[in-house]
Design a protein around this motif. Structure first.
Motif, PDB file in Angstrom:
ATOM      1  N   ASP A 141      -5.468  -3.285  -5.757  1.00 35.10           N
ATOM      2  CA  ASP A 141      -5.998  -3.462  -7.105  1.00 35.10           C
ATOM      3  C   ASP A 141      -7.307  -4.250  -7.028  1.00 35.10           C
ATOM      4  OD1 ASP A 141      -5.405  -6.232  -6.933  1.00 35.10           O
ATOM      5  OD2 ASP A 141      -3.404  -5.916  -7.756  1.00 35.10           O
ATOM      6  N   ARG A 142      -7.956  -4.433  -8.160  1.00 41.32           N
ATOM      7  CA  ARG A 142      -9.298  -5.038  -8.160  1.00 41.32           C
ATOM      8  C   ARG A 142      -9.301  -6.459  -7.605  1.00 41.32           C
ATOM      9  NH1 ARG A 142     -14.251  -4.163 -10.343  1.00 41.32           N
ATOM     10  NH2 ARG A 142     -15.511  -6.015 -10.776  1.00 41.32           N
ATOM     11  N   ILE A 197      -3.863 -10.101   6.143  1.00 47.28           N
ATOM     12  CA  ILE A 197      -3.659  -8.909   5.328  1.00 47.28           C
ATOM     13  C   ILE A 197      -3.482  -9.319   3.874  1.00 47.28           C
ATOM     14  CG2 ILE A 197      -2.191  -6.907   4.910  1.00 47.28           C
ATOM     15  CD1 ILE A 197      -3.689  -6.695   7.518  1.00 47.28           C
ATOM     16  N   VAL A 198      -4.291  -8.757   3.010  1.00 41.56           N
ATOM     17  CA  VAL A 198      -4.192  -9.030   1.572  1.00 41.56           C
ATOM     18  C   VAL A 198      -3.240  -8.009   0.957  1.00 41.56           C
ATOM     19  CG1 VAL A 198      -5.441  -9.175  -0.606  1.00 41.56           C
ATOM     20  CG2 VAL A 198      -6.519  -9.982   1.507  1.00 41.56           C
ATOM     21  N   GLY A 199      -2.195  -8.491   0.290  1.00 40.43           N
ATOM     22  CA  GLY A 199      -1.221  -7.586  -0.309  1.00 40.43           C
ATOM     23  C   GLY A 199      -0.326  -6.966   0.759  1.00 40.43           C
ATOM     24  N   GLN A 200       0.136  -5.743   0.506  1.00 42.27           N
ATOM     25  CA  GLN A 200       0.965  -4.967   1.443  1.00 42.27           C
ATOM     26  C   GLN A 200       2.278  -5.667   1.776  1.00 42.27           C
ATOM     27  OE1 GLN A 200       0.158  -2.062   1.775  1.00 42.27           O
ATOM     28  NE2 GLN A 200      -2.058  -1.841   1.808  1.00 42.27           N
ATOM     29  N   THR A 201       2.806  -6.493   0.847  1.00 38.67           N
ATOM     30  CA  THR A 201       4.062  -7.192   1.129  1.00 38.67           C
ATOM     31  C   THR A 201       5.222  -6.209   1.277  1.00 38.67           C
ATOM     32  OG1 THR A 201       4.364  -7.514  -1.267  1.00 38.67           O
ATOM     33  CG2 THR A 201       3.340  -9.310  -0.026  1.00 38.67           C
ATOM     34  N   ARG A 208     -10.580 -10.145  -2.989  1.00 34.19           N
ATOM     35  CA  ARG A 208     -10.223 -11.082  -1.920  1.00 34.19           C
ATOM     36  C   ARG A 208     -10.574 -10.498  -0.553  1.00 34.19           C
ATOM     37  NH1 ARG A 208      -4.108 -12.163  -2.633  1.00 34.19           N
ATOM     38  NH2 ARG A 208      -4.449 -13.244  -0.637  1.00 34.19           N
ATOM     39  N   ILE A 209     -10.367  -9.191  -0.382  1.00 35.19           N
ATOM     40  CA  ILE A 209     -10.709  -8.546   0.891  1.00 35.19           C
ATOM     41  C   ILE A 209     -12.209  -8.637   1.149  1.00 35.19           C
ATOM     42  CG2 ILE A 209     -10.796  -6.323   2.093  1.00 35.19           C
ATOM     43  CD1 ILE A 209      -8.183  -5.592   0.631  1.00 35.19           C
ATOM     44  N   VAL A 210     -12.994  -8.307   0.127  1.00 34.10           N
ATOM     45  CA  VAL A 210     -14.454  -8.337   0.287  1.00 34.10           C
ATOM     46  C   VAL A 210     -14.942  -9.769   0.534  1.00 34.10           C
ATOM     47  CG1 VAL A 210     -16.647  -7.904  -0.878  1.00 34.10           C
ATOM     48  CG2 VAL A 210     -14.776  -6.261  -1.099  1.00 34.10           C
ATOM     49  N   ALA A 211     -14.370 -10.735  -0.201  1.00 36.17           N
ATOM     50  CA  ALA A 211     -14.783 -12.128  -0.034  1.00 36.17           C
ATOM     51  C   ALA A 211     -14.430 -12.657   1.350  1.00 36.17           C
ATOM     52  CB  ALA A 211     -14.135 -12.999  -1.112  1.00 36.17           C
ATOM     53  N   THR A 212     -13.285 -12.215   1.893  1.00 41.20           N
ATOM     54  CA  THR A 212     -12.840 -12.697   3.215  1.00 41.20           C
ATOM     55  C   THR A 212     -13.588 -12.020   4.346  1.00 41.20           C
ATOM     56  OG1 THR A 212     -10.628 -13.167   2.353  1.00 41.20           O
ATOM     57  CG2 THR A 212     -10.865 -12.955   4.743  1.00 41.20           C
TER      58      THR A 212
END
Length: 318
Positions: free
Chosen positions: A178-179, A21-25, A184-188
Motif C-alpha cells: 500500500d502507499r 522487509i516492509v510488510g509481508q507479515t 517506507r520502502i522508498v525512504a529506507t
C-alpha cells in the motif's frame, strides 16, 4: 519446548525480518509454517516485490544453510542436483554436488526454465534425496524449497507441471504494497547505494539449530481431533465435486493442509488445531492444486474465488 515458546520464537523471527522487509507479515508466517510442516513454498509476484530478498532474510534469521539457483532457459538438470565427474588423477568418478545440497534452496524465477529442468526438483522435494547415476544421495532433513516466479502472462515463462505444483505446500501471491508501506520502502532503500544485503540492514540469526529442533518437536505434539480431520476431508473433497473446477485437490493436499494447520496452531501458541487454522491456510494450500472448468474460465472466475466459496459453505466443527 512448549507451544507458547514456539509463538515467542515466531515473534522474534518476524521482528528480525522486519528490519529489512516492509510488510509481508502473512508471507513470513507462511514460511515459518512451511518450515515446521516440512513443506515448500512458491512465491508469485511481479518483479521488485522482494521475493528473493525475503527468502535471503528468512534463511539468515534461522541460520539455514542457503543455496540459490537462478533458473534460466538453458539450465540443465545436472546444474541443480550435481553430477559424477571423472578425476584423471585418481582414475575414478567423484560427486560434484549441486546447489540442491543445502537446507533452504532459493529456486529463483523457477518458471524461466523448461519443464524438463524443473522436474529435477521432484524427487528432492518429495523424498529429500536425489539420484545421480543410479545412486541415491540424501538431503538435509530440513531441506526446504522457496521458489519464486513471475506471473505466467509475462514473456519468457513456462507453466509449472501439475506434479511440480502439487509438491509445494503453499503458493503465496505477493501484492504491491500500500502507499504507506511503499513510502517506507522508498525512504529506507532510496538512501542506499548499490545492492543491499540482509546483513547491511542488521538482520541477524535469532534462532539456533537446537531451538529449531525443539520447536519442531513441539509442533509434532499438537493435537488434531477427529472433527478437524473430517473438516479437512470435507473441504478438500468438495473441490472434486463442484462444477466450477475441472480438477480438484489431491489426497496429498488434504494431508498437508492438516499438517500445516498443526504448525499454525503451534505458532499461535496452541497445542490443538481449531477450524480457523484450516480456514486461514485453505487458499495458499489449494489455489495451485485445482484447475478451473472451462465454464468458470469463460465467466472470468478465479480459483481463489471458487475455493473461498467452498470454505464458506463447508460446515466447521464447534
Amino acid at each position: 519446548m512448549k507451544v507458547d515458546e514456539v509463538s515467542a520464537l515466531a515473534a522474534r523471527v518476524r521482528e528480525e525480518i522486519g528490519k529489512a522487509i516492509v510488510g509481508q507479515t502473512e508471507t513470513v508466517d507462511l514460511l515459518l509454517t512451511a518450515l515446521f510442516a516440512r513443506g515448500h513454498v512458491l512465491l508469485e509476484g511481479a518483479p521488485g516485490t522482494a521475493k528473493t530478498f525475503l527468502a535471503q532474510c528468512f534463511a539468515r534469521t534461522l541460520k539455514l544453510d542457503f543455496g540459490r539457483i537462478q533458473f534460466t532457459p538453458d539450465l540443465m538438470p545436472a546444474d541443480i542436483i550435481g553430477a559424477n565427474l571423472f578425476n584423471f588423477q585418481t582414475s575414478s568418478f567423484t560427486l560434484s554436488k549441486g546447489p540442491v545440497f543445502c537446507e533452504l534452496l532459493l529456486a529463483d524465477e523457477i518458471n524461466r526454465t523448461p519443464p524438463k529442468t524443473q522436474a529435477a526438483l521432484l524427487e528432492a522435494m518429495q523424498e529429500r534425496q536425489v539420484t545421480i547415476d543410479g545412486k541415491a544421495h540424501p538431503l538435509s532433513a530440513r531441506f526446504m524449497v522457496v521458489a519464486t516466479q513471475n506471473p505466467l502472462e509475462q514473456q519468457g515463462t513456462y507453466p509449472l507441471p501439475e506434479a511440480q505444483l502439487d509438491r509445494f505446500l503453499f503458493k503465496q501471491t505477493l501484492q504491491y504494497p500500500d502507499r504507506e508501506e511503499e513510502r517506507r520502502i522508498v525512504a529506507t532503500y532510496g538512501m542506499q547505494s548499490g545492492q543491499t544485503a540482509p546483513a547491511d540492514m542488521g538482520v541477524a540469526q535469532v534462532v539456533t539449530p537446537k531451538t529449531l529442533a525443539d520447536a519442531g518437536a513441539a509442533v509434532a505434539a499438537v493435537k488434531l481431533s477427529d472433527d478437524i480431520v473430517s473438516y479437512v476431508l470435507d473441504l478438500v473433497r468438495s473441490t472434486r465435486e463442484t462444477a466450477d473446477l475441472q480438477s480438484g485437490a489431491s489426497p496429498r493436499s488434504a494431508a498437508q493442509l492438516a499438517l500445516a494447520s498443526r504448525a499454525r496452531a503451534a505458532l499461535a501458541g496452541r497445542d490443538y488445531v481449531i477450524p480457523d487454522d484450516v480456514k486461514a491456510l485453505a487458499l495458499p494450500v489449494l489455489r495451485h492444486r485445482v484447475i478451473l472448468s472451462p465454464a468458470a474460465e469463460i465467466e472470468g472466475r478465479r480459483a481463489d474465488e471458487v475455493i473461498a466459496a467452498l470454505v464458506d459453505r463447508a460446515a466447521a466443527p464447534r
